[in-house]
Motif scaffolding. Structure first.
Motif, PDB file in Angstrom:
ATOM      1  N   THR A   1     -20.109 -31.597  -9.186  1.00  0.00           N
ATOM      2  CA  THR A   1     -19.673 -30.494  -8.344  1.00  0.00           C
ATOM      3  C   THR A   1     -18.573 -29.720  -9.062  1.00  0.00           C
ATOM      4  O   THR A   1     -17.652 -30.319  -9.624  1.00  0.00           O
ATOM      5  N   TYR A   2     -18.685 -28.410  -9.051  1.00  0.00           N
ATOM      6  CA  TYR A   2     -17.755 -27.538  -9.766  1.00  0.00           C
ATOM      7  C   TYR A   2     -17.096 -26.565  -8.783  1.00  0.00           C
ATOM      8  O   TYR A   2     -17.682 -26.203  -7.756  1.00  0.00           O
ATOM      9  N   ARG A   3     -15.884 -26.146  -9.126  1.00  0.00           N
ATOM     10  CA  ARG A   3     -15.194 -25.136  -8.346  1.00  0.00           C
ATOM     11  C   ARG A   3     -14.609 -24.075  -9.277  1.00  0.00           C
ATOM     12  O   ARG A   3     -14.000 -24.411 -10.300  1.00  0.00           O
ATOM     13  N   GLY A   4     -14.800 -22.809  -8.916  1.00  0.00           N
ATOM     14  CA  GLY A   4     -14.261 -21.721  -9.715  1.00  0.00           C
ATOM     15  C   GLY A   4     -13.843 -20.571  -8.826  1.00  0.00           C
ATOM     16  O   GLY A   4     -14.263 -20.485  -7.666  1.00  0.00           O
ATOM     17  N   ALA A   5     -13.007 -19.682  -9.372  1.00  0.00           N
ATOM     18  CA  ALA A   5     -12.488 -18.584  -8.561  1.00  0.00           C
ATOM     19  C   ALA A   5     -12.282 -17.331  -9.401  1.00  0.00           C
ATOM     20  O   ALA A   5     -12.114 -17.397 -10.623  1.00  0.00           O
TER      21      ALA A   5
ATOM     22  N   GLN B   1     -10.077 -13.521  -4.525  1.00  0.00           N
ATOM     23  CA  GLN B   1     -11.110 -12.687  -3.913  1.00  0.00           C
ATOM     24  C   GLN B   1     -12.434 -13.431  -3.753  1.00  0.00           C
ATOM     25  O   GLN B   1     -13.140 -13.237  -2.764  1.00  0.00           O
ATOM     26  N   VAL B   2     -12.782 -14.259  -4.722  1.00  0.00           N
ATOM     27  CA  VAL B   2     -14.021 -15.053  -4.658  1.00  0.00           C
ATOM     28  C   VAL B   2     -13.718 -16.470  -5.121  1.00  0.00           C
ATOM     29  O   VAL B   2     -13.115 -16.666  -6.187  1.00  0.00           O
ATOM     30  N   ALA B   3     -14.096 -17.450  -4.325  1.00  0.00           N
ATOM     31  CA  ALA B   3     -13.994 -18.852  -4.720  1.00  0.00           C
ATOM     32  C   ALA B   3     -15.304 -19.536  -4.342  1.00  0.00           C
ATOM     33  O   ALA B   3     -15.833 -19.320  -3.241  1.00  0.00           O
ATOM     34  N   LEU B   4     -15.818 -20.323  -5.259  1.00  0.00           N
ATOM     35  CA  LEU B   4     -17.124 -20.956  -5.082  1.00  0.00           C
ATOM     36  C   LEU B   4     -17.053 -22.452  -5.354  1.00  0.00           C
ATOM     37  O   LEU B   4     -16.251 -22.906  -6.167  1.00  0.00           O
ATOM     38  N   GLU B   5     -17.938 -23.180  -4.683  1.00  0.00           N
ATOM     39  CA  GLU B   5     -18.189 -24.580  -5.022  1.00  0.00           C
ATOM     40  C   GLU B   5     -19.693 -24.712  -5.222  1.00  0.00           C
ATOM     41  O   GLU B   5     -20.478 -24.230  -4.398  1.00  0.00           O
ATOM     42  N   PHE B   6     -20.073 -25.331  -6.327  1.00  0.00           N
ATOM     43  CA  PHE B   6     -21.511 -25.481  -6.598  1.00  0.00           C
ATOM     44  C   PHE B   6     -21.790 -26.811  -7.277  1.00  0.00           C
ATOM     45  O   PHE B   6     -20.903 -27.422  -7.888  1.00  0.00           O
ATOM     46  N   THR B   7     -23.026 -27.247  -7.120  1.00  0.00           N
ATOM     47  CA  THR B   7     -23.463 -28.520  -7.678  1.00  0.00           C
ATOM     48  C   THR B   7     -24.529 -28.279  -8.740  1.00  0.00           C
ATOM     49  O   THR B   7     -25.433 -27.455  -8.553  1.00  0.00           O
ATOM     50  N   ILE B   8     -24.397 -29.012  -9.847  1.00  0.00           N
ATOM     51  CA  ILE B   8     -25.331 -28.913 -10.969  1.00  0.00           C
ATOM     52  C   ILE B   8     -26.077 -30.229 -11.137  1.00  0.00           C
ATOM     53  O   ILE B   8     -25.471 -31.306 -11.123  1.00  0.00           O
TER      54      ILE B   8
ATOM     55  N   TYR C   1     -19.691 -20.246  -0.844  1.00  0.00           N
ATOM     56  CA  TYR C   1     -18.389 -19.584  -0.968  1.00  0.00           C
ATOM     57  C   TYR C   1     -17.322 -20.388  -0.237  1.00  0.00           C
ATOM     58  O   TYR C   1     -17.536 -20.834   0.895  1.00  0.00           O
ATOM     59  N   ARG C   2     -16.180 -20.543  -0.863  1.00  0.00           N
ATOM     60  CA  ARG C   2     -15.001 -21.082  -0.215  1.00  0.00           C
ATOM     61  C   ARG C   2     -14.067 -19.952   0.214  1.00  0.00           C
ATOM     62  O   ARG C   2     -13.336 -20.073   1.173  1.00  0.00           O
TER      63      ARG C   2
ATOM     64  N   VAL D   1     -18.481 -12.664  -8.797  1.00  0.00           N
ATOM     65  CA  VAL D   1     -19.196 -13.931  -8.590  1.00  0.00           C
ATOM     66  C   VAL D   1     -19.504 -14.572  -9.937  1.00  0.00           C
ATOM     67  O   VAL D   1     -19.307 -15.784 -10.123  1.00  0.00           O
ATOM     68  N   ILE D   2     -19.968 -13.770 -10.884  1.00  0.00           N
ATOM     69  CA  ILE D   2     -20.251 -14.271 -12.232  1.00  0.00           C
ATOM     70  C   ILE D   2     -18.999 -14.887 -12.833  1.00  0.00           C
ATOM     71  O   ILE D   2     -19.021 -15.998 -13.386  1.00  0.00           O
ATOM     72  N   SER D   3     -17.882 -14.168 -12.719  1.00  0.00           N
ATOM     73  CA  SER D   3     -16.626 -14.633 -13.276  1.00  0.00           C
ATOM     74  C   SER D   3     -16.188 -15.954 -12.648  1.00  0.00           C
ATOM     75  O   SER D   3     -15.722 -16.867 -13.343  1.00  0.00           O
ATOM     76  N   ALA D   4     -16.343 -16.074 -11.330  1.00  0.00           N
ATOM     77  CA  ALA D   4     -15.952 -17.304 -10.635  1.00  0.00           C
ATOM     78  C   ALA D   4     -16.807 -18.489 -11.069  1.00  0.00           C
ATOM     79  O   ALA D   4     -16.306 -19.614 -11.218  1.00  0.00           O
ATOM     80  N   ILE D   5     -18.099 -18.258 -11.273  1.00  0.00           N
ATOM     81  CA  ILE D   5     -18.992 -19.343 -11.707  1.00  0.00           C
ATOM     82  C   ILE D   5     -18.597 -19.844 -13.094  1.00  0.00           C
ATOM     83  O   ILE D   5     -18.475 -21.046 -13.337  1.00  0.00           O
TER      84      ILE D   5
END
Length: 267
Positions: free
Chosen positions: A155-159, A167-174, A184-185, A251-255
């Motif tokens: 699980t990854y988190r980026g913003a 402005q954008v924070a995400l959590e995603f699983t690979i 989105y967080r 979104v790209i930047s946060a990922i």
């Protein structure tokens, strides 16, 4: 024998150039340095052929205020000029020249009211690498993007933060280098919370477009992030808003920020 050595050297140079091009494709990048809750350096730069084509400061701040406003103090303006000298030094040079900024005394001038000791080149270095790690914010011409390297299952988190706010924070699983879940967080802009339950129109419509972007990625290889540079092909138009106008680069930047930080949790 000497001719063979020359050929090998040329091949190695060509390979290194190709790797540099692959690592840093042509595009416009944004990077930031935060400390103490302050966006101290915000930078935007363009790379062409692995060389800095332009560098623009979007923000220079510290505890004593904003160095870019018209009524900045003489000391603040002098420090800003030194930061500009550092940026100007990089124009026309490759990304390896960033290391030269560790010796700012060789680049910037002492000016009245301030010395090089008060200008922290390390903050600019950090912001530049932040931008490079986030990949291009915008593409130019016919940029060819590199394939994604393998990433650990987890699980990854980026913003993406700008103007002092997340402005954008995400959590995603690979899993096996594919997105299996993404959510989105945080999703907000200028005080408007796009995830709020009581959000009205057109906020809900914009939130739906942002949701369509990440829904598209589920089940796809990490390289599918590159498709988000063409949001008009993914996001449906809604009343008053074209799918092509959505701020997909955030979104790209946060990922990429999340991937660059490595797994938040290993699964």
């Amino acid at each position: 024998m000497r001719r063979l050595m020359v050929i090998l050297a040329a091949l190695l140079l060509g390979a290194s150039c190709a790797l540099a091009d692959a690592a840093y494709p042509d595009g416009i990048y944004r990077g930031f340095y935060y400390d103490g809750g302050i966006e101290q350096i915000a930078i935007q730069f363009e790379l062409r052929g692995g060389v800095f084509d332009s560098i623009v400061y979007r923000g220079v701040k510290y505890k004593d205020g904003d160095y870019m406003i018209d009524d900045a103090s003489d000391a603040q303006k002098a420090t800003l000029r030194q930061y500009q000298q550092l940026a100007d030094y990089l124009i026309g040079k490759g990304v390896e020249a960033i290391d030269d900024l560790y010796s700012p005394y060789d680049i910037v001038d002492d000016v009245d009211a301030v010395t090089t000791a008060t200008m922290q080149s390390s903050k600019l270095i950090s912001a530049l690498w932040d931008g490079l790690n986030r990949r291009p914010y915008k593409l130019v011409d016919t940029t060819k993007l590199p394939k994604a390297e393998p990433y650990a299952d987890g699980t990854y988190r980026g913003a993406y933060m700008e103007d002092g706010g997340e402005q954008v924070a995400l959590e995603f699983t690979i899993r096996d280098n594919r997105f299996t879940e993404i959510a989105y967080r945080t999703l907000q802009y200028r005080g408007e919370d796009y995830l709020a339950q009581d959000a009205g129109e057109p906020v809900r419509s914009i939130a739906g477009q942002f949701q369509a972007l990440i829904d598209y990625l589920v089940g796809k290889d990490i390289a599918g992030v590159n498709d988000l540079y063409r949001p008009g092909e993914i996001v449906p138009d809604v009343d008053g808003f074209s799918g092509a106008t959505i701020r997909a680069p955030k979104v790209i930047s946060a990922i990429w920020d999340g991937l660059g930080r490595h797994a938040y949790r290993l699964d």
